[in-house]
Design a protein around this motif. Structure first.
Motif, short mmCIF file in Angstrom:
data_model
loop_
_atom_site.label_atom_id
_atom_site.label_comp_id
_atom_site.label_asym_id
_atom_site.label_seq_id
_atom_site.Cartn_x
_atom_site.Cartn_y
_atom_site.Cartn_z
N ARG A 1 0.83 -1.21 0.00
CA ARG A 1 0.00 0.00 0.00
C ARG A 1 0.87 1.26 0.00
N ARG A 2 1.91 1.23 0.83
CA ARG A 2 2.79 2.40 0.93
C ARG A 2 3.51 2.67 -0.40
N ALA A 3 4.02 1.63 -1.04
CA ALA A 3 4.73 1.80 -2.32
C ALA A 3 3.78 2.29 -3.41
N CYS A 4 2.54 1.79 -3.38
CA CYS A 4 1.56 2.22 -4.38
C CYS A 4 1.19 3.69 -4.21
N GLN A 5 1.08 4.13 -2.97
CA GLN A 5 0.73 5.53 -2.72
C GLN A 5 1.85 6.46 -3.18
N VAL A 6 3.09 6.04 -2.94
CA VAL A 6 4.24 6.83 -3.41
C VAL A 6 4.22 6.95 -4.93
N HIS A 7 3.95 5.84 -5.61
CA HIS A 7 3.90 5.86 -7.07
C HIS A 7 2.77 6.75 -7.57
N LEU A 8 1.60 6.67 -6.91
CA LEU A 8 0.46 7.46 -7.34
C LEU A 8 0.70 8.95 -7.12
N ASP A 9 1.40 9.30 -6.06
CA ASP A 9 1.74 10.71 -5.81
C ASP A 9 2.61 11.24 -6.94
N ARG A 10 3.39 10.36 -7.52
CA ARG A 10 4.30 10.78 -8.58
C ARG A 10 3.56 10.97 -9.91
N VAL A 11 2.62 10.03 -10.23
CA VAL A 11 1.93 10.11 -11.53
C VAL A 11 0.65 10.95 -11.45
N GLY A 12 0.15 11.16 -10.24
CA GLY A 12 -1.06 11.94 -10.05
C GLY A 12 -2.31 11.08 -10.01
N GLY A 13 -3.19 11.37 -9.07
CA GLY A 13 -4.42 10.62 -8.93
C GLY A 13 -4.75 10.37 -7.47
N ARG A 14 -5.92 9.81 -7.22
CA ARG A 14 -6.30 9.50 -5.84
C ARG A 14 -7.02 8.15 -5.79
N ILE A 15 -6.88 7.48 -4.65
CA ILE A 15 -7.49 6.16 -4.43
C ILE A 15 -8.90 6.35 -3.88
N VAL A 16 -9.89 5.70 -4.51
CA VAL A 16 -11.28 5.83 -4.05
C VAL A 16 -11.83 4.51 -3.51
N ALA A 17 -11.13 3.42 -3.75
CA ALA A 17 -11.57 2.12 -3.23
C ALA A 17 -10.37 1.20 -3.12
N GLU A 18 -10.44 0.30 -2.14
CA GLU A 18 -9.33 -0.63 -1.91
C GLU A 18 -9.88 -2.05 -1.87
N PHE A 19 -9.22 -2.95 -2.59
CA PHE A 19 -9.63 -4.36 -2.64
C PHE A 19 -8.44 -5.22 -2.24
N ILE A 20 -8.65 -6.09 -1.24
CA ILE A 20 -7.55 -6.87 -0.67
C ILE A 20 -7.91 -8.35 -0.64
N ASP A 21 -7.08 -9.18 -1.22
CA ASP A 21 -7.22 -10.63 -1.12
C ASP A 21 -6.01 -11.16 -0.36
N THR A 22 -6.27 -11.78 0.79
CA THR A 22 -5.19 -12.39 1.57
C THR A 22 -5.36 -13.90 1.56
N ASP A 23 -4.24 -14.60 1.71
CA ASP A 23 -4.24 -16.07 1.63
C ASP A 23 -4.83 -16.53 0.30
N ARG A 24 -4.56 -15.79 -0.76
CA ARG A 24 -5.06 -16.13 -2.08
C ARG A 24 -3.94 -16.03 -3.11
N THR A 25 -3.80 -17.06 -3.91
CA THR A 25 -2.81 -17.04 -4.98
C THR A 25 -3.48 -16.66 -6.29
N ALA A 26 -2.68 -16.05 -7.20
CA ALA A 26 -3.18 -15.75 -8.53
C ALA A 26 -2.68 -16.78 -9.53
N PHE A 27 -1.87 -17.73 -9.05
CA PHE A 27 -1.31 -18.75 -9.93
C PHE A 27 -2.30 -19.91 -10.09
N VAL A 28 -2.34 -20.48 -11.28
CA VAL A 28 -3.22 -21.61 -11.55
C VAL A 28 -2.39 -22.70 -12.22
#
Length: 491
Positions: free
Chosen positions: A26-53
């Protein structure tokens, strides 16, 4: 009021194991967004979940990812929502699944920003190519890691080394050192299983005595069954459901006895639904004499109720009745159970009666079967290597495997017969009545099922022949002539 000229983003965060690292993402994403411009309006979090199949497997369940896609799909902003993530591999590690994401973002003109892998414009061929390449690289990274891990596991399994994981019941956390108290429970309760005690009875016993699972929880019949089926109990190494050789840890149950337990628990004729806890000695054990006489399918009795008139008043009392629901027999369970117990104790008190039922294989034969089973395993391994090298056809391989499988079944049957432990062992020494009085209901039932067959015959109402008031004080109208006992004399 928000500025319509400032791009709004949904932030997607994912961690395969737990939430550790989510804050960092989250911290790294906010730093990147501050650089490119924009704001976060929603957050989606998946824990204990893999994206690999894995190849051929279904996609992993990611609830928040699906919610994010739904948010993008229904977005009506003049400046379309953007997607923000730590890296492309947080969004996808599956090229097939990534195509749906690309299509959604391209259609809705949703830009993708990541703190580590850069920006993706998925409405352009170049942006799609870059994203696909990064997803393929992420999939390869996991795929290759799994391949290395599997190779290490196979090597460890072939060498009999523990592969790690949760502490196994009967062993210390290192998976090798025996925890003697738990090992003794497994060995003793294994004898109980072979003597006719059910997994449900062992479940009740362990929970009542505070014998916890390896995680400190309560036992269930399923977990009891699972723990007794483990090859590690016999000092054997298992990999992908197959025994691959001897393990580095010692056996806590002798292999022939363990194989007899496995054969017993895997018997398809074995009852697998517990029903209510037993309250009566003969429920589901004694047989209906009318059904036996008619040579119908074996029908046992259960305890229902019967009407009884005393002093002008009518009341209901427990009664053994035909389990088929027919009005064949009815018998007072207290009187019948006491009568059967008396006969059992009388028989068990006879010199040599217990020894006549006991049957144990000799150690030499048991050891020979262990060695033969290992030879069969090596034969299967050799056949597989020959097939891989083109020295054997598939049909020849199948025939060879079927031959060894048949021999294994014969060895299993021999082990089951040799390791048979009777429920009568406690009666070898000591007073039979005293031993019987100490047994719980499940063990009494196991003894009865081994030494006798109890058949309840129809009986006329009223007092039996020879009835006296003194007899009635203890036995009521119980008629022993309406009970048939067939003794199971060992061959």
């Amino acid at each position: 009021m928000s500025d319509p000229n400032v791009r709004e983003y949904v932030l997607y965060l994912r961690k395969s194991k737990g939430r550790a690292g989510i804050t960092r993402q989250r911290r790294a994403c906010q730093v990147h967004l501050d650089r490119v411009g924009g704001r976060i309006v929603a957050e989606f979090i998946d824990t204990d979940r893999t994206a690999f199949v894995k190849v051929g497997a279904d996609a992993a369940r990611r609830d928040d990812y699906k919610a994010m896609i739904d948010e993008l799909h229904h977005d009506k902003r003049s400046l379309p929502l953007g997607v923000l993530a730590w890296h492309a591999d947080r969004l996808h590690r599956n090229p097939g699944e990534a195509e749906s994401f690309i299509a959604e973002c391209a259609k809705g003109q949703h830009p993708v920003e990541t703190a580590r892998s850069g920006s993706y414009d998925l409405s352009t061929p170049t942006g799609r190519k870059r994203f696909r390449n990064d997803v393929v690289d992420a999939a390869y990274e996991v795929d290759h890691a799994i391949e290395r891990i599997e190779a290490m596991k196979v090597e460890s399994a072939m060498e009999g080394r523990w592969l790690g994981g949760r502490r196994p019941f009967g062993f210390e956390p290192d998976g090798v050192t025996v925890r003697q108290v738990e090992a003794a429970e497994l060995d003793a309760r294994g004898d109980d299983l072979l003597s006719g005690v059910s997994t449900f009875a062992i479940t009740r016993d362990w929970n009542a005595r505070g014998v916890a699972t390896s995680t400190g929880g309560q036992w269930t019949p399923k977990s009891v069954r699972t723990v007794f089926l483990r090859p590690r109990n016999a000092g054997l190494m298992e990999h992908r459901g197959e025994i691959v050789g001897q393990a580095e840890w010692p056996a806590i149950i002798e292999e022939p006895k363990w194989r007899a337990i496995v054969a017993l628990l895997n018997d398809p004729s074995r009852r697998t639904t517990p029903g209510p806890q037993r309250r009566w000695q003969g429920s589901g054990l004694y047989e209906c004499g009318v059904c036996v006489e008619a040579e119908a399918e074996k029908t046992t009795v259960i305890v229902g109720t019967a009407g009884l008139s005393t002093g002008g008043k009518r009341k209901t009392v427990p009664s053994y009745r035909c389990a088929a629901g027919r009005n064949h027999v009815a018998r007072n369970p207290e009187h019948l159970d006491r009568y059967v117990s008396m006969l059992a104790v009388e028989w068990l008190s006879r010199p040599g009666a217990v020894e006549a039922f006991e049957s144990r294989g000799d150690d030499t034969s048991a050891r020979a079967r262990v060695l033969e089973r290992e030879a069969l395993r090596l034969r299967d391994q050799e056949a597989a290597e020959m097939f891989a090298e083109g020295l054997m056809t598939k049909a020849q391989l199948v025939t060879a495997n079927q031959t060894t499988a048949r021999r294994r079944e014969e060895l299993d049957q021999a082990d089951a017969a040799a390791a048979r432990v009777t429920a009568l062992s406690p009666f070898r020494a000591g007073n039979a009545q005293a031993v019987w009085d100490e047994l719980d209901l499940d063990r009494r039932r196991a003894v009865i099922s081994q030494i006798m067959r109890v058949i309840i015959l129809p009986s006329s109402l009223g007092r039996p022949a020879g009835w006296t008031p003194e007899y009635g004080k203890q036995w009521g109208y119980f008629n022993p002539d309406a009970v048939c006992i067939e003794w199971k004399v060992p061959a």
